[in-house]
Design a protein around this motif. Structure first.
Motif, mmCIF file in Angstrom:
data_model
loop_
_atom_site.group_PDB
_atom_site.id
_atom_site.type_symbol
_atom_site.label_atom_id
_atom_site.label_comp_id
_atom_site.label_asym_id
_atom_site.label_seq_id
_atom_site.Cartn_x
_atom_site.Cartn_y
_atom_site.Cartn_z
ATOM 1 N N ILE A 187 18.092 -38.619 20.275
ATOM 2 C CA ILE A 187 18.045 -39.012 18.855
ATOM 3 C C ILE A 187 16.671 -38.677 18.260
ATOM 4 O O ILE A 187 16.573 -38.120 17.173
ATOM 5 C CB ILE A 187 18.362 -40.517 18.699
ATOM 6 N N ALA B 70 20.977 -47.777 19.809
ATOM 7 C CA ALA B 70 21.307 -46.756 20.820
ATOM 8 C C ALA B 70 21.040 -47.217 22.249
ATOM 9 O O ALA B 70 20.202 -48.090 22.495
ATOM 10 C CB ALA B 70 20.523 -45.486 20.532
ATOM 11 N N ARG C 242 16.311 -42.961 11.503
ATOM 12 C CA ARG C 242 16.154 -42.796 12.956
ATOM 13 C C ARG C 242 15.885 -44.144 13.639
ATOM 14 O O ARG C 242 16.503 -44.481 14.638
ATOM 15 C CB ARG C 242 14.979 -41.837 13.230
#
Lengths: 529, 76
Positions: free
Chosen positions: A87, A79, A72
């Protein structure tokens, strides 16, 4: 092998200490791990397979959770800002699934091993009552020692990784030592990974100061357990088994002395556990803090079995009461019924779950569930009536900080604890009520006058010894309450006084300890929970 | 900070919130008080306090609470 048995005290512990001190520091954890597995094997034999298997699983789940977190974080770095929330939510969902799986497997094993007999027995009773000609076959499953303590430590480890409070341990040996450290596996304290794992791994040197201090703590535990708790065992057993034969006076004695026995047994074992760890230079969390000085039941549970209360608070109470549905409930309730009673509704729901689990954790029996519900009702009603009590106190100009008021609160709390422990020990809930009823309907001091009290497994000498050593523990508790360290005081005395005290302790345990042919061997009371 | 002290006084009166650094350790605030406090703080300061923040370090003093509030506000 138990902590107060000859095999442990004169063979297992000294040999482990010697092996620990002669091997180089970097290998000391191996001695502790080997000793822990040997200790477990000595009691639960082949069930050691359970510990090994579940350690592998916990280790794997921990690493899985951390891998998801790393993945993550990597994606988040690349991102766009508006994608980040999505996310995070997506990975939280994935992590939650992994955590749920890990927790359910561990709790599932505990449920099967510990509660299958209880659940099956109740289902069969129900089928019988409903006249359904069917009976469940309940398999007899052996319970590994300390599974209730071990499971909670495993759950706390996984949840703490999930919350990113700790990193998953890549070293399975260190994780295994944290889960099975021999002094605590039987009765706790229930430790968090962040509290003990690294300490156990370090292999601290055994110093003279630690040895002296640890042995003193162990001997204090032996006084509590062997002189007071074990001496009471036969007397308590007789009263709770054959309560129908005796009057209300005996019931009161049984209720008060059982609470004393439980406290001396469990806190004495904790002294033994924490003292042993201290010798190895390991600081375990305290499990008792003078509980009989509590002014209400909530406070009592922050002083009695502290690590269990803290576990339920951190892993059930807060997550539940701060979950989305209960938070919404709190917000709405605050608007409708005010700032005090509004949050109390969500708290009550979470508190109910905590005390149901607390009762059930102690054992698979209705008496334990009743014990949990009893405390739930007491704590909740304490909160509900608190504004009224404060209002009345103000109207009557009562200063709640005065010693007499606090004294009354302590007496009230102690009486409520006595009643709770009566049900905790009673063979059934009904017998608990019958015993309590006798205190009011059949109260008499005749059993004390005609000598019946001395025919229940304890003679005058036993009562005198218990009284003297209980007073000693009480005085030491007052000193602890005032933050005076008795061990530090002893260590500052000159060598003659110091050694006189040491010899007095040794002789007291040898002379007054309840062991040998006249006494039954007593298993530590919390080892079966 | 002043508003925070007011909220604390509404929840549990008679504590020296300006100077006390053991609100949790010395049981001035119990777990039920924390639930009321969290609800009140979330409302007043427009923040969300996740379970992971409910640790003694964040609630032992008014100062620590204030730092947590400011941090959560910044994190948005």
């Amino acid at each position: 092998m138990t902590y107060f048995g000859v095999a442990y005290l004169f063979m297992f512990l000294p040999l482990t200490l010697i092996a620990y001190s002669i091997v180089p520091q970097k290998h000391r954890w191996k001695v502790l791990l080997l000793a822990s597995y040997a200790f477990f094997w000595s009691i639960s034999k082949k069930l050691i397979v359970y510990v090994i298997g579940s350690t592998f699983l916990i280790h794997y789940i921990g690493i899985w959770l951390e891998l998801l977190q790393n993945e993550r974080n990597g994606i988040l770095k690349e991102a766009e800002k508006e994608q980040k929330k999505k996310i995070r939510a997506e990975y939280l969902k994935k992590q939650r699934r992994v955590l749920t799986f890990g927790v359910l497997v561990n709790i599932g094993i505990l449920l099967v091993v510990k509660y299958i007999g209880f659940i099956g027995g109740n289902v069969n009773s129900l089928l019988q009552t409903l006249k359904i000609p069917f009976k469940l076959q309940i398999p007899k499953i052996l319970m590994p020692i300390g599974i209730s303590f071990y499971t909670l430590q495993a759950v706390s480890y996984l949840v703490d990784i999930y919350h990113e409070k700790i990193k998953a341990d890549k070293n399975i040996a260190r994780l295994s030592l944290y889960l099975t450290f021999f002094p605590q596996i039987m009765e706790g304290p229930i430790c968090r990974y962040s509290e003990t794992a690294m300490q156990l791994w370090e292999g601290n040197k055994i110093t003279y100061a630690n040895l002296k201090s640890g042995l003193l703590r162990i001997s204090y535990g032996m006084i509590k357990k062997m002189i007071i708790a074990d001496r009471l065992n036969r007397f308590i057993g007789e009263i709770y088994r054959n309560y129908a034969k005796y009057d209300g006076g005996i019931m009161v004695a049984g209720m008060v002395l059982y609470t004393l026995q439980l406290y001396m047994d469990f806190s004495g074992t904790m002294d033994m556990v924490i003292g042993t760890s201290e010798i190895f230079g390991i600081k375990l969390p305290e499990n008792f803090k003078q509980p009989f000085f509590s002014k209400n039941i909530s406070e009592f549970w922050t002083r009695w079995h502290i690590t269990l209360g803290a576990f339920f608070r951190d892993y059930i109470f807060y997550p539940l009461s701060l979950s989305e549905p209960l938070k919404k409930l709190t917000t709405n309730a605050r608007k409708k019924i005010g700032k005090y009673y509004g949050p109390l509704i969500a708290s009550a729901i979470a508190l109910f779950c905590v005390w149901f689990c607390n009762g059930l954790w102690h054992g698979a029996a209705w008496t334990f569930i009743f014990f949990g519900m009893y405390h739930f009702v007491l704590i909740l009603s304490g909160k509900i009536f608190e504004p009224a009590v404060l209002w009345i106190s103000a109207k009557l100009h009562i200063n709640r900080e005065k010693a007499w008021y606090k004294g009354l609160q302590i007496i009230k709390t102690t009486l409520l604890v006595f009643v709770g422990e009566l049900f905790f020990r009673a063979t059934t809930v009904t017998s608990g009520f019958e015993m309590l009823g006798k205190m009011f309907t059949n109260f008499s001091l005749n059993s004390f006058k005609d000598g019946t009290i001395l025919k229940l497994g304890m003679d005058v000498q036993d009562f005198i010894i218990i009284a003297i050593f209980t007073i000693l523990v009480f005085v030491i508790s007052i000193m602890h309450e005032k933050d005076i360290s008795v061990r530090e005081k002893i260590s500052k005395k000159n060598i003659v006084i110091r050694w006189t005290i040491y010899y007095l302790i040794i002789f007291a345990i040898l002379l007054f300890g309840a062991y040998g042919i006249n006494y039954e061997a007593v298993q530590p009371m919390y080892a079966n929970f | 900070m002043e508003r925070l002290i007011e909220i604390l006084e509404e929840i549990e009166d008679g504590v020296d919130y300006e100077n006390c650094t053991t609100l949790i350790d010395e049981h001035y605030l119990d777990s039920l008080a924390i639930i009321s406090l969290v609800a009140e703080l979330e409302d007043e300061f427009d923040i969300v306090i996740p379970t992971v923040e409910i640790i003694p370090d964040n609630f032992n003093s008014a100062k620590a609470m204030w730092e947590m509030i400011t941090r959560l506000q910044e994190e948005g």
